[in-house]
Design a protein around this motif. Structure first.
Motif, short mmCIF file in Angstrom:
data_model
loop_
_atom_site.label_atom_id
_atom_site.label_comp_id
_atom_site.label_asym_id
_atom_site.label_seq_id
_atom_site.Cartn_x
_atom_site.Cartn_y
_atom_site.Cartn_z
N LEU A 23 7.65 1.42 10.36
CA LEU A 23 6.62 1.71 9.42
C LEU A 23 6.10 2.85 10.17
O LEU A 23 5.78 3.76 9.46
CB LEU A 23 5.57 0.75 9.49
CG LEU A 23 5.93 -0.34 8.11
CD1 LEU A 23 4.96 -1.39 8.18
CD2 LEU A 23 6.34 0.22 6.82
N GLY A 150 5.55 9.89 -3.35
CA GLY A 150 5.46 8.54 -3.03
C GLY A 150 7.00 8.06 -3.24
O GLY A 150 7.44 7.13 -2.34
N ASN A 151 7.73 8.35 -4.19
CA ASN A 151 9.13 8.07 -4.42
C ASN A 151 9.95 8.48 -3.10
O ASN A 151 10.86 7.64 -2.55
CB ASN A 151 9.70 8.37 -5.49
CG ASN A 151 9.27 7.73 -6.88
OD1 ASN A 151 8.90 6.78 -6.62
ND2 ASN A 151 9.03 8.69 -7.86
N VAL A 154 9.24 6.08 -0.06
CA VAL A 154 10.21 4.80 -0.34
C VAL A 154 11.42 5.10 0.23
O VAL A 154 12.17 4.32 0.99
CB VAL A 154 9.84 4.22 -1.45
CG1 VAL A 154 11.05 3.14 -1.53
CG2 VAL A 154 8.44 3.82 -1.85
N ILE A 199 8.33 -4.69 1.37
CA ILE A 199 7.79 -3.14 1.54
C ILE A 199 7.94 -2.36 0.56
O ILE A 199 7.30 -1.37 -0.20
CB ILE A 199 8.10 -2.72 3.04
CG1 ILE A 199 7.37 -3.77 3.91
CG2 ILE A 199 7.39 -1.46 3.10
CD1 ILE A 199 7.95 -3.14 5.46
N SER A 200 9.38 -2.22 0.21
CA SER A 200 9.91 -1.15 -0.73
C SER A 200 9.41 -1.41 -2.26
O SER A 200 8.99 -0.68 -2.90
CB SER A 200 11.33 -1.01 -0.64
OG SER A 200 11.91 -0.43 0.50
N SER A 203 5.58 -0.71 -2.53
CA SER A 203 5.47 0.61 -2.43
C SER A 203 5.57 1.12 -3.87
O SER A 203 4.98 2.00 -4.32
CB SER A 203 6.13 1.14 -1.38
OG SER A 203 6.01 0.58 -0.14
N SER A 204 6.89 0.70 -4.37
CA SER A 204 7.22 1.09 -5.83
C SER A 204 6.18 0.66 -6.82
O SER A 204 5.93 1.47 -7.89
CB SER A 204 8.50 0.47 -6.08
OG SER A 204 9.63 1.05 -5.35
N MET A 206 3.05 0.17 -6.27
CA MET A 206 1.92 1.26 -6.13
C MET A 206 2.12 2.67 -6.81
O MET A 206 1.40 3.16 -7.36
CB MET A 206 1.51 1.24 -4.54
CG MET A 206 1.01 0.04 -3.94
SD MET A 206 0.89 0.40 -2.23
CE MET A 206 -0.51 1.50 -2.09
N ILE A 207 3.25 2.79 -6.47
CA ILE A 207 3.67 4.16 -7.16
C ILE A 207 3.68 4.60 -8.65
O ILE A 207 3.12 5.31 -9.34
CB ILE A 207 5.13 4.89 -6.63
CG1 ILE A 207 5.02 5.13 -5.09
CG2 ILE A 207 5.43 6.23 -7.38
CD1 ILE A 207 6.20 5.09 -4.30
#
Length: 217
Positions: A23, A150-151, A154, A199-200, A203-204, A206-207
């Motif tokens: 990270l 953001g994409n 990731v 994690i991915s 994050s996706s 959130m995006i």
């Protein structure tokens, strides 16, 4: 094979530490890609054709060559001409510069989307240079770009395991070492896959939420 949960408990601390390292590398590399990408986007608006052509040539070259080749070149070839960095800084630099070629396109699109009248209003108020960018242009340009950036974050995070090829002890390299000692690849690689997925995927989500909020404005 039967999954040994006791063994999973033993290796979790080491994998957790490697996850934090992964990270850290991803965040630093992405930060570099944002800074350089924004610089490229601004410079490409220059009237100096030679400068614009140079940036275009660089971005096209980087995009059309594999990231792993760039890593090998930076870590194994550049030392032969006297340019040598430790493995982790090399990885951060290479990934950051690689993704800067993509973030620059996002920044460029966002900047060009700012209406010409906004620039003219700023100039009519006597604002010049960086003040126009900081006060007028970037606040309007960056907000719609957040989902796209953001994409890329990731995607960049999932590229960090490539650094294992230049001896960086991120998550995959650490997992390989652990599995090589115990020959229990099932538990180790399953955990690695789950960590990357969680994690991915998080994050996706959130995006996607950011994209939805942006559409609703």
């Amino acid at each position: 094979m039967i999954i040994d949960f006791a063994y999973i408990g033993e290796i979790l601390p080491a994998l957790f530490g490697a996850t934090l390292a992964t990270l850290r590398i991803a965040v630093l590399a992405f930060g570099l890609s944002l800074l350089v990408g924004l610089g490229f986007a601004i410079l490409r608006l220059s009237k100096r054709r030679g400068l614009v052509a140079g940036i275009f040539a660089y971005t096209e070259f980087i995009r059309l060559t594999p990231l792993i080749v760039q890593l090998f070149f930076a870590y194994y070839v550049l030392p032969e001409i006297g340019i040598q960095l430790p493995a982790e800084p090399t990885g951060i630099l290479v990934i950051g510069l690689h993704y800067a070629t993509y973030t620059s396109e996002v920044f460029g699109t966002g900047i060009l989307a700012v209406q010409r009248g906004q620039w003219e209003s700023a100039w009519s108020l006597g604002l010049r240079g960086w003040v126009v960018w900081r006060k007028i242009v970037l606040p309007q340009a960056i907000r719609p770009m957040v989902p796209a950036l953001g994409n890329y974050l990731v995607q960049l995070f999932k590229e960090v395991p490539l650094l294992s090829t230049i001896t960086v002890y991120e998550l995959l390299n650490t997992a390989n070492l652990i599995a090589g000692q115990s020959f229990r690849y099932l538990e180790v690689m399953t955990l690695v896959a789950l960590i990357f997925f969680v994690i991915s995927y998080g994050s996706s989500l959130m995006i996607a939420n950011l994209e939805e909020r942006e559409r609703s404005r």
